[in-house]
Design an enzyme around this catalytic site. Structure first.
Site, PDB file in Angstrom:
ATOM      1  N   GLY A  13      16.078 -38.253  33.419  1.00 25.56           N
ATOM      2  CA  GLY A  13      15.060 -39.281  33.521  1.00 25.56           C
ATOM      3  C   GLY A  13      15.601 -40.477  33.931  1.00 25.56           C
ATOM      4  O   GLY A  13      15.185 -41.696  33.381  1.00 25.56           O
ATOM      5  N   GLY A  17      13.045 -46.830  33.394  1.00 27.55           N
ATOM      6  CA  GLY A  17      13.101 -47.158  31.828  1.00 27.55           C
ATOM      7  C   GLY A  17      14.458 -47.046  31.523  1.00 27.55           C
ATOM      8  O   GLY A  17      15.612 -47.635  31.826  1.00 27.55           O
ATOM      9  N   GLY A  19      16.505 -44.734  30.792  1.00 28.75           N
ATOM     10  CA  GLY A  19      17.330 -43.648  31.606  1.00 28.75           C
ATOM     11  C   GLY A  19      18.125 -44.648  32.841  1.00 28.75           C
ATOM     12  O   GLY A  19      19.291 -44.491  33.028  1.00 28.75           O
ATOM     13  N   TYR A 193       3.889 -35.010  21.267  1.00 21.18           N
ATOM     14  CA  TYR A 193       5.124 -35.776  21.785  1.00 21.18           C
ATOM     15  C   TYR A 193       6.024 -35.953  20.411  1.00 21.18           C
ATOM     16  O   TYR A 193       7.240 -35.802  20.602  1.00 21.18           O
ATOM     17  CB  TYR A 193       4.662 -37.062  22.356  1.00 21.18           C
ATOM     18  CG  TYR A 193       5.695 -38.141  22.368  1.00 21.18           C
ATOM     19  CD1 TYR A 193       6.912 -37.850  23.370  1.00 21.18           C
ATOM     20  CD2 TYR A 193       5.876 -38.955  21.423  1.00 21.18           C
ATOM     21  CE1 TYR A 193       7.521 -38.834  23.627  1.00 21.18           C
ATOM     22  CE2 TYR A 193       6.969 -40.058  21.616  1.00 21.18           C
ATOM     23  CZ  TYR A 193       7.877 -39.864  22.715  1.00 21.18           C
ATOM     24  OH  TYR A 193       8.849 -40.743  22.773  1.00 21.18           O
TER      25      TYR A 193
END
Length: 322
Positions: A13, A17, A19, A193
């Site tokens: 990822g 963001g 990552g 989640y």
């Protein structure tokens, strides 16, 4: 430093963001970053936008929601012939507006399939790569979250419900439709989640118990602070995307920038302070200038070794390793 002498880290990822900014932070520290992403053109554009040197990273495709894609990624990474120093499991999907569950190609609810099962398979397949690496300081890092740890205020929020795996009824029953929750209860997308992130943190602790003493690999997780404007929330309602960052900046004081979160991820991967295995690193719910990281106490749901073994065994079956 020659490229083939650089320590290598895989970050899932890494196209946006935490990552992406973690990849940038580590590339600046002399690491070679394998940016493992679903959308390679997006990742390429993102790396260029931060000015990352082209010889400091390699783009590789992975779709963590598809177990076959994870297996293909591992084989393609090994074909590079590059020793692995660290693996960072960062990618996640958050789909709070789903009315009905979506399922992965293998038939598993998509949040748990992507956030937990894909990373679970990746971790287990890449243990040998980490073991065989000549690096003396090898680490496997998983991004946790405050909402999966009921020892913290964020983990007690009852909307839609706190993270809770129940007695693993859904997972142990095969986790195929109509099952969509690890507990076997009714589908709640936001809770799916949270539950998947609880599994991430349990996985870190179980990896530590099983493999740290024999391999020397440091298994850790972290919560870098509330990155309230991360693209993780792109599927949340527009009002939430506007209000949540303001609330975290002005009311809770929990907000951190994507850049700072990325630097903190870089610290956990490469910093001397973060060599201890089995730790969940945190900078707290309320940010204070100059605050140092600390080992955050974990809830019984994360620390229950008996349930962790059951979750591990069920997950091994679902990803085809048992």
């Amino acid at each position: 430093m020659a490229q083939d002498q650089k320590p290598t880290v895989i970050i899932t990822g890494a196209s946006s963001g935490v990552g992406l900014h973690g990849a940038n932070a580590l590339s600046k520290r002399g690491w070679h970053v394998v940016m493992a992403c679903r959308d390679l053109p997006k990742a390429e554009k993102a790396a260029a936008s931060l000015g990352m040197a082209k010889d400091s990273y390699t783009l590789m495709k992975i779709d963590l929601g598809d177990l076959e894609s994870v297996k293909t990624f591992v084989n393609e990474f090994r074909a590079l012939g590059r020793p692995l120093t660290s693996l960072v499991c960062n990618a996640a999907v958050y789909l709070p507006r789903l009315k009905e569950p979506q399922y992965s190609p293998q038939g598993y609810e998509i949040s748990v399939a992507t956030n937990h099962l894909g990373h679970f398979l990746l971790c287990n397949m890449m243990l040998d790569d980490l073991k065989q690496s000549p690096a003396g300081d090898k680490r496997l890092v998983i991004l946790g979250t405050v909402t999966a740890n009921s020892k913290e205020l964020g983990g007690k929020i009852p909307i839609p419900a706190p993270a809770d795996l129940g007695d693993l009824e859904g997972l142990e029953a095969g986790f195929k439709a109509p099952i969509a929750m690890i507990s076997g209860k009714d589908f709640k997308p936001g809770k799916a989640y949270k539950d998947s992130k609880l599994c991430n943190m349990i996985t870190t602790q179980e990896l530590h118990r099983r493999y740290h003493a024999s391999t020397g690999i440091a298994f850790t997780s972290l919560y870098p602070g509330c990155v309230a404007d991360t693209p993780l929330f792109r599927n949340a309602p527009q009002a939430f995307q506007k209000i949540f960052p303001w609330f975290q900046k002005n009311i809770t004081g929990g907000y951190v920038t994507q850049e700072l979160a990325g630097e903190r991820l870089g610290d956990v991967v490469a910093g001397d302070k973060f060599k201890t295995s089995g730790v969940h690193w945190s900078w707290g719910n309320r940010q204070k200038e100059g605050r140092e990281s600390f080992s955050q106490e974990l809830s019984d749901k994360v620390s229950d070794a008996g349930k962790a073994v059951r979750m591990w065994d069920a997950s091994m079956k679902l990803v085809g390793l048992a």
